[in-house]
Scaffold this active site. Structure first.
Site, PDB file in Angstrom:
ATOM      1  N   ALA A  30      49.815  68.643  14.823  1.00 22.41           N
ATOM      2  CA  ALA A  30      48.490  68.485  15.436  1.00 22.41           C
ATOM      3  C   ALA A  30      48.534  68.852  16.917  1.00 22.41           C
ATOM      4  CB  ALA A  30      47.995  67.053  15.246  1.00 22.41           C
ATOM      5  N   PHE A  90      49.266  69.530  -7.085  1.00 27.22           N
ATOM      6  CA  PHE A  90      49.586  68.286  -6.384  1.00 27.22           C
ATOM      7  C   PHE A  90      48.640  67.202  -6.877  1.00 27.22           C
ATOM      8  CE2 PHE A  90      52.425  67.170  -2.909  1.00 27.22           C
ATOM      9  CZ  PHE A  90      53.213  68.298  -2.835  1.00 27.22           C
ATOM     10  N   GLN A 135      49.385  54.340   2.940  1.00 27.73           N
ATOM     11  CA  GLN A 135      49.770  54.946   1.666  1.00 27.73           C
ATOM     12  C   GLN A 135      51.236  54.686   1.321  1.00 27.73           C
ATOM     13  OE1 GLN A 135      50.038  59.511   1.026  1.00 27.73           O
ATOM     14  NE2 GLN A 135      48.390  58.737  -0.263  1.00 27.73           N
ATOM     15  N   HIS A 178      53.999  56.119  -0.996  1.00 29.35           N
ATOM     16  CA  HIS A 178      54.265  57.315  -1.800  1.00 29.35           C
ATOM     17  C   HIS A 178      55.103  56.908  -3.003  1.00 29.35           C
ATOM     18  CE1 HIS A 178      55.660  61.226  -3.031  1.00 29.35           C
ATOM     19  NE2 HIS A 178      54.962  61.833  -2.091  1.00 29.35           N
ATOM     20  N   LEU A 183      62.050  60.420   1.092  1.00 29.97           N
ATOM     21  CA  LEU A 183      61.020  60.990   0.234  1.00 29.97           C
ATOM     22  C   LEU A 183      61.520  62.093  -0.687  1.00 29.97           C
ATOM     23  CD1 LEU A 183      57.887  60.656  -0.044  1.00 29.97           C
ATOM     24  CD2 LEU A 183      57.757  62.861   1.078  1.00 29.97           C
ATOM     25  N   GLU A 238      56.018  65.010  -3.853  1.00 32.14           N
ATOM     26  CA  GLU A 238      55.198  65.073  -5.056  1.00 32.14           C
ATOM     27  C   GLU A 238      55.274  66.462  -5.701  1.00 32.14           C
ATOM     28  OE1 GLU A 238      51.445  62.885  -4.506  1.00 32.14           O
ATOM     29  OE2 GLU A 238      50.514  64.739  -5.182  1.00 32.14           O
ATOM     30  N   ARG A 296      48.208  59.154  -5.371  1.00 30.47           N
ATOM     31  CA  ARG A 296      49.414  58.368  -5.084  1.00 30.47           C
ATOM     32  C   ARG A 296      49.231  56.865  -5.227  1.00 30.47           C
ATOM     33  NH1 ARG A 296      51.287  62.053   0.071  1.00 30.47           N
ATOM     34  NH2 ARG A 296      52.020  63.733  -1.255  1.00 30.47           N
ATOM     35  N   HIS A 308      54.422  55.536   3.525  1.00 30.18           N
ATOM     36  CA  HIS A 308      54.426  56.968   3.807  1.00 30.18           C
ATOM     37  C   HIS A 308      53.428  57.408   4.855  1.00 30.18           C
ATOM     38  CE1 HIS A 308      55.171  61.149   2.977  1.00 30.18           C
ATOM     39  NE2 HIS A 308      53.943  61.361   2.577  1.00 30.18           N
ATOM     40  N   GLU A 317      47.855  62.413  12.318  1.00 34.66           N
ATOM     41  CA  GLU A 317      48.018  61.108  11.674  1.00 34.66           C
ATOM     42  C   GLU A 317      47.591  59.951  12.576  1.00 34.66           C
ATOM     43  OE1 GLU A 317      51.606  60.730   9.368  1.00 34.66           O
ATOM     44  OE2 GLU A 317      51.267  58.584   9.035  1.00 34.66           O
ATOM     45  N   ARG A 376      45.048  59.096   0.908  1.00 34.61           N
ATOM     46  CA  ARG A 376      45.120  60.546   1.172  1.00 34.61           C
ATOM     47  C   ARG A 376      45.695  61.283  -0.036  1.00 34.61           C
ATOM     48  NH1 ARG A 376      49.196  63.970   2.696  1.00 34.61           N
ATOM     49  NH2 ARG A 376      50.688  62.422   3.437  1.00 34.61           N
ATOM     50  N   SER A 421      47.397  66.290   4.528  1.00 38.65           N
ATOM     51  CA  SER A 421      47.700  65.937   5.921  1.00 38.65           C
ATOM     52  C   SER A 421      48.137  67.151   6.727  1.00 38.65           C
ATOM     53  CB  SER A 421      48.780  64.857   6.002  1.00 38.65           C
ATOM     54  OG  SER A 421      49.116  64.664   7.361  1.00 38.65           O
ATOM     55  N   LEU A 422      48.995  67.982   6.147  1.00 34.48           N
ATOM     56  CA  LEU A 422      49.350  69.215   6.872  1.00 34.48           C
ATOM     57  C   LEU A 422      48.076  70.027   7.107  1.00 34.48           C
ATOM     58  CD1 LEU A 422      52.750  70.224   5.221  1.00 34.48           C
ATOM     59  CD2 LEU A 422      52.354  69.122   7.428  1.00 34.48           C
TER      60      LEU A 422
HETATM   61  C1  LIG Z   1      59.020  62.917   4.657  1.00 33.61           C
HETATM   62  C2  LIG Z   1      57.585  63.319   4.784  1.00 33.61           C
HETATM   63  C3  LIG Z   1      57.081  64.348   3.990  1.00 33.61           C
HETATM   64  C4  LIG Z   1      55.743  64.741   4.104  1.00 33.61           C
HETATM   65  N1  LIG Z   1      55.275  65.773   3.323  1.00 33.61           N
HETATM   66  C5  LIG Z   1      53.990  66.187   3.473  1.00 33.61           C
HETATM   67  C6  LIG Z   1      53.495  67.319   2.753  1.00 33.61           C
HETATM   68  O1  LIG Z   1      54.214  67.989   2.017  1.00 33.61           O
HETATM   69  N2  LIG Z   1      52.201  67.670   2.913  1.00 33.61           N
HETATM   70  C7  LIG Z   1      51.366  66.989   3.735  1.00 33.61           C
HETATM   71  O2  LIG Z   1      50.200  67.352   3.846  1.00 33.61           O
HETATM   72  N3  LIG Z   1      51.820  65.915   4.453  1.00 33.61           N
HETATM   73  C8  LIG Z   1      53.103  65.525   4.344  1.00 33.61           C
HETATM   74  N4  LIG Z   1      53.550  64.453   5.088  1.00 33.61           N
HETATM   75  C9  LIG Z   1      52.667  63.854   6.098  1.00 33.61           C
HETATM   76  C10 LIG Z   1      52.583  64.765   7.300  1.00 33.61           C
HETATM   77  O3  LIG Z   1      53.799  65.440   7.472  1.00 33.61           O
HETATM   78  C11 LIG Z   1      52.278  64.007   8.592  1.00 33.61           C
HETATM   79  O4  LIG Z   1      51.192  63.148   8.397  1.00 33.61           O
HETATM   80  C12 LIG Z   1      51.923  64.987   9.698  1.00 33.61           C
HETATM   81  O5  LIG Z   1      52.907  65.982   9.802  1.00 33.61           O
HETATM   82  C13 LIG Z   1      51.736  64.287  11.022  1.00 33.61           C
HETATM   83  O6  LIG Z   1      51.614  65.254  12.037  1.00 33.61           O
HETATM   84  P1  LIG Z   1      51.226  64.840  13.514  1.00 33.61           P
HETATM   85  O7  LIG Z   1      51.185  66.110  14.303  1.00 33.61           O
HETATM   86  O8  LIG Z   1      50.020  63.996  13.487  1.00 33.61           O
HETATM   87  O9  LIG Z   1      52.426  63.912  14.013  1.00 33.61           O
HETATM   88  P2  LIG Z   1      54.018  64.139  14.085  1.00 33.61           P
HETATM   89  O10 LIG Z   1      54.456  65.394  13.460  1.00 33.61           O
HETATM   90  O11 LIG Z   1      54.615  62.870  13.633  1.00 33.61           O
HETATM   91  O12 LIG Z   1      54.269  64.323  15.638  1.00 33.61           O
HETATM   92  C14 LIG Z   1      54.098  63.263  16.549  1.00 33.61           C
HETATM   93  C15 LIG Z   1      54.421  63.772  17.932  1.00 33.61           C
HETATM   94  O13 LIG Z   1      54.033  62.787  18.880  1.00 33.61           O
HETATM   95  C16 LIG Z   1      55.050  62.629  19.824  1.00 33.61           C
HETATM   96  N5  LIG Z   1      54.951  61.256  20.359  1.00 33.61           N
HETATM   97  C17 LIG Z   1      54.859  60.094  19.674  1.00 33.61           C
HETATM   98  N6  LIG Z   1      54.784  59.056  20.527  1.00 33.61           N
HETATM   99  C18 LIG Z   1      54.797  59.584  21.777  1.00 33.61           C
HETATM  100  C19 LIG Z   1      54.753  59.037  23.075  1.00 33.61           C
HETATM  101  N7  LIG Z   1      54.675  57.721  23.290  1.00 33.61           N
HETATM  102  N8  LIG Z   1      54.817  59.882  24.128  1.00 33.61           N
HETATM  103  C20 LIG Z   1      54.930  61.225  23.949  1.00 33.61           C
HETATM  104  N9  LIG Z   1      54.982  61.788  22.741  1.00 33.61           N
HETATM  105  C21 LIG Z   1      54.906  60.975  21.671  1.00 33.61           C
HETATM  106  C22 LIG Z   1      56.330  62.929  19.106  1.00 33.61           C
HETATM  107  O14 LIG Z   1      57.303  63.358  20.025  1.00 33.61           O
HETATM  108  C23 LIG Z   1      55.887  64.058  18.174  1.00 33.61           C
HETATM  109  O15 LIG Z   1      56.001  65.295  18.830  1.00 33.61           O
HETATM  110  C24 LIG Z   1      54.889  64.065   5.001  1.00 33.61           C
HETATM  111  C25 LIG Z   1      55.394  63.046   5.800  1.00 33.61           C
HETATM  112  C26 LIG Z   1      56.722  62.657   5.669  1.00 33.61           C
HETATM  113  C27 LIG Z   1      57.201  61.512   6.516  1.00 33.61           C
END
Ligand SMILES: Cc1cc2nc3c(=O)[nH]c(=O)nc-3n(C[C@H](O)[C@H](O)[C@H](O)COP(=O)(O)OP(=O)(O)OC[C@H]3O[C@@H](n4cnc5c(N)ncnc54)[C@H](O)[C@@H]3O)c2cc1C
Length: 580
Positions: free
Chosen positions: A16, A116, A236, A238, A248, A251, A282, A349, A379, A390, A395-396
Site C-alpha cells: 500500500a 480461490f 480473519q 485462515h 501459512l 488457500e 475462510r 491472519h 491492512e 475478507r 487484500s493484495l
Molecule cells: C503469510 C501471508 C500470506 C498472505 N497471502 C495473501 C495473498 O496471497 N493474497 C492476498 O490478497 N493477501 C494475502 N495476505 C494479506 C496481505 O499480504 C496483507 O494484508 C497486505 O500485504 C498488507 O499490505 P500493507 O501494505 O497494508 O502492509 P505491510 O505489507 O504489512 O507493510 C507495512 C509497512 O508499514 C511499515 N510500518 C509499520 N509500522 C511502522 C511504524 N511504526 N513506523 C514506520 N513504518 C511502519 C513496515 O515497515 C512496512 O513497510 C497474506 C498475508 C500473510 C501474512
C-alpha cells in the site's frame, strides 16, 4: 532532534505504501518512512494471488466479483467501496504487469488465473478462476516490482525509522514524529498530508501467519490521538496454518485442488458448503475445521488438527504452482506433500477492521467528517471492502487500488493546501513515552506480558467466542496493562535499541487487543469472522452496522473504550442467507 519538511509523508513501505508513493512522488515532494527495509514488509510474504475479473481463462466480470466480495464479507461490506475495488482491479493488475511483474502465464501468453475461496461465477454457481499469481510468491513479486519502480523514480525512503506519533494542530494534520533505529535520534517530519500504510496487528494472537513486526503501530497511534477504529472485532482466521505453528499454507493449495479431510478421511467441507466445498470463504472453513476437532474428528495424537491432502495432485503441478508452501511443510513439519497429507489448523491472519476511511482513502474522525490531510490504505485501513470476512486475494488487490488512490488524494491535497504550523515541541509526547520506558524500574518484562496477551487472545477471542471468554480476555488485558506500566527495558542504549521498540510495540498491541475484545463483546451476533457461540446467528435487525470504537477517559484519568455504530453503505445487494 532533526526536522524535515515534505509535502507528503507515507508511513509504511509495504504494497500500500509503495503504491501510494509511486503516485505521490511524481506530483509532490514525498518521503516514505518505514520501520523495516521496504522489501521486508509483510506484503512480501503473501503467497496465493491478487484477484481481478480479467476473464482470461473463463467468463467473469467485475459485478460478479463485487457480489462475491459483499457476500463473502457477510454483508458488512460498504458496497460503494467494493464496486470501486472490483472495477479498478483490472487496471491494478495491468499496471503491475506494465511495471514488470512476472505473472504466471497461460500457454497463449495471457496472465493465468486460479480459483480461490468465495470467488464464483454468476453469483455463486461455481468457483471461478479470478486470482492472478506468480507461483505462490505473488506478494514477493508485487513488493519487489513496486520497490524497483520506486527506486527508478527516485522515491525517498527513510528506512528503519519508526513513526511513533502523529502531529496535529487544531484537528488538522501537521506531520509525524519518528525514531531512528540506528542512532536513537528523534525526527520531526512536517507534512501537509500523511498516509498511514503501516499494515495489520496479527501479533495480538499467538498462533498467527503474521510477521513479528505486525504490531498495529499505525492504528495505535491514530487511536491515541482520539480518532476512531472501525470493526476491530472482525479478525480473519485462515484455515490452513501449519498445525501448532501457524505458518501459512496459501488457500491456493485448495484453489489448485487440495482437499481437507478429518480423522475418518472424510472430505468434511461437503457437509458445510455443498456447492463449493473446500473453496468456501475462510470464516466458514476455519469454523468447520474447529468444529470437526471439537466433535472428536481431529487428527494426530491429540486429535487437534485436520489434514490438507495434496497427494492426488501431480508433483509437477505442485512444483510449478505451490513450490514455497510445500517446502514449508517439508521444512517445518517434516511432511512430504507429494505423498502425505499436511497437518493444518486455523491461524490468525488478517484484520478486516482498522482506521476508517472513505473511498478516497481520507481518514474519518466520525461517521462522515474527514481529518484534513490524513489518509490510510491497506491492512491498516477499513474502507470497508472486506466487511466481516475478507475473500482470499482481495487484500493484495485492496493495497494496490486504495494505495494508488491514497497517493493521488494525498498529493492533490498537498498541492492545494497550506502548511499547518507545528505545535510547540511536537516531539514531547514521544520523548516522554520513550524516556518513561527507558527509565522504568518495575521489573516487568516485555516478552512475558506479550506472551500472556497472546495466550489469552488465542484462548478467548479466537474462532469461537462467548461473552464469558471475551470478558475473561478483557480482564486479562486490563491486568496486563497495569503490569505494562512497570515494564523494564534492559537495553538503555541509543543504537539499534530493539528492546525499547518492542516495548513500544507491545503498548500498541495491548491497546488494540482491548478495542478488539470490547467491540466483540458488544456484538451479540455471529457474522463473518466474528462467531459468538452464545449468539450463533447473524442479526441484521440489530447489527447490520459498523462498530466505531473511540478512546474514552474516565473521571480518574483511566483510558477505556467507548462504542458507537454507523450504517453500512448498500448500493445493489440486499443481505441474503449465506449458503455456498
Ligand atoms: C503469510 C501471508 C500470506 C498472505 N497471502 C495473501 C495473498 O496471497 N493474497 C492476498 O490478497 N493477501 C494475502 N495476505 C494479506 C496481505 O499480504 C496483507 O494484508 C497486505 O500485504 C498488507 O499490505 P500493507 O501494505 O497494508 O502492509 P505491510 O505489507 O504489512 O507493510 C507495512 C509497512 O508499514 C511499515 N510500518 C509499520 N509500522 C511502522 C511504524 N511504526 N513506523 C514506520 N513504518 C511502519 C513496515 O515497515 C512496512 O513497510 C497474506 C498475508 C500473510 C501474512
Amino acid at each position: 532532534m532533526q526536522t524535515h519538511k515534505y509535502d507528503v509523508v507515507i508511513v509504511g513501505a509495504g504494497g500500500a505504501g509503495m503504491r501510494a508513493a509511486l503516485e505521490s512522488a511524481d506530483r509532490t515532494r514525498t518521503a516514505v518512512l518505514t520501520k523495516l527495509y521496504p522489501t521486508r514488509s509483510h506484503t512480501g510474504a503473501a503467497q496465493g494471488g491478487m484477484c481481478a475479473a480479467l476473464a482470461n481463462v473463463e467468463e467473469d466480470n467485475w459485478e460478479w466479483h463485487t457480489f462475491d466480495t459483499v457476500k463473502g464479507g457477510d454483508y458488512l461490506v460498504d458496497q460503494d467501496a467494493a464496486e470501486v475495488m472490483c472495477k479498478e482491479a483490472i487496471d491494478a493488475v495491468l499496471d503491475l504487469e506494465k511495471m514488470g511483474l512476472p505473472f504466471n502465464r497461460t500457454p497463449e501468453g495471457r496472465i493465468d488465473q486460479r480459483r480461490f475461496g468465495g470467488h464464483t461465477r454468476n453469483h455463486g454457481e461455481a468457483a471461478v478462476r479470478r486470482s492472478c499469481f506468480a507461483a505462490d510468491r505473488t506478494g514477493h513479486m508485487i513488493l519487489q516490482t513496486l520497490y524497483q519502480n520506486c527506486v527508478k523514480r527516485g522515491v525517498e525512503f527513510f528506512n528503519e525509522f519508526y513513526v511513533l506519533d502523529l502531529v496535529m494542530n487544531e484537528g488538522r494534520t501537521a506531520g509525524v514524529v519518528a525514531y531512528e533505529l540506528a542512532t536513537g535520534e528523534i525526527h520531526v517530519f512536517q507534512a501537509k498530508s500523511v498516509v498511514f500504510a503501516s499494515g495489520g496487528f496479527g501479533k495480538v494472537f499467538k498462533t498467527t501467519s503474521n510477521a513479528h513486526t505486525l504490531t498495529g503501530d499505525g492504528m495505535g497511534i491514530v487511536w491515541r490521538k482520539g480518532l476512531p477504529l472501525e470493526d476491530m472485532e472482525f479478525f480473519q482466521f485462515h484455515p490452513t496454518g501449519l498445525a501448532g505453528l501457524g505458518i501459512l499454507l496459501s488457500e491456493a493449495a485448495r484453489g489448485e485442488g487440495g482437499i481437507l479431510r478429518n480423522s475418518e478421511g472424510e472430505r468434511f467441507m461437503e457437509r458445510y458448503a455443498p456447492t463449493i466445498k473446500d473453496l468456501a470463504p475462510r470464516d466458514m472453513v476455519a469454523r468447520a475445521m474447529s468444529t470437526e476437532v471439537r466433535e472428536g474428528r481431529g487428527c494426530g495424537p491429540d486429535k487437534d488438527y485436520v489434514l490438507l491432502d495434496l497427494t492426488h495432485l501431480p508433483p509437477e503441478v505442485i512444483d510449478a504452482k505451490l513450490p514455497d508452501i510445500t517446502e514449508f511443510a517439508r521444512t517445518y513439519l517434516g511432511v512430504e506433500p507429494y505423498t502425505e497429507p499436511v497437518p493444518v489448523f486455523p491461524t490468525a491472519h488478517y484484520a478486516m477492521g482498522g482506521i476508517p476511511t472513505n473511498i478516497e482513502a481520507e481518514v474519518l474522525r466520525d461517521d462522515i467528517h474527514v481529518v484534513p490531510g490524513l489518509y490510510a490504505a491497506g491492512e491498516v485501513a477499513c474502507v470497508s471492502v472486506h466487511g466481516a470476512n475478507r475473500l482470499g486475494t482481495n487484500s493484495l488487490l485492496d493495497i494496490n487500488v486504495f494505495g494508488r488512490r491514497a497517493g493521488i488524494a494525498a498529493a492533490e491535497y498537498a498541492l492545494k493546501a497550506g502548511w499547518v504550523e507545528l505545535p510547540e515541541a511536537p516531539e514531547a509526547a514521544t520523548v516522554q513515552l520513550l524516556e518513561g520506558l527507558r527509565s522504568g524500574e518495575g521489573g516487568e518484562r516485555t516478552a512475558a506480558i506479550r506472551k500472556e496477551l497472546q495466550d489469552t487472545m488465542d484462548l478467548n477471542a479466537q474462532v469461537y467466542r462467548t461473552e464469558a471468554t471475551l470478558k475473561q480476555a478483557e480482564n486479562d488485558i486490563s491486568v496486563l496493562k497495569q503490569r505494562y506500566a512497570n515494564v523494564t527495558v534492559q537495553d538503555k542504549g541509543q543504537r539499534y535499541n530493539t528492546d525499547l521498540l518492542e516495548a513500544v510495540e507491545l503498548g500498541f498491541l495491548l491497546d488494540l487487543a482491548e478495542v478488539l475484545v470490547v467491540s466483540a463483546k458488544a456484538r451479540n451476533e455471529s457474522r463473518g469472522g466474528h462467531f459468538r457461540e452464545d449468539y450463533p446467528t447473524r442479526d441484521d435487525v440489530n447489527f447490520m452496522r459498523h462498530t466505531m470504537a473511540y478512546r474514552s477517559v474516565d473521571a480518574d484519568g483511566t483510558p477505556g473504550v467507548h462504542l458507537d455504530y454507523k450504517p453500512v453503505i448498500s448500493t445493489r445487494y440486499q443481505p441474503m442467507e449465506r449458503k455456498y
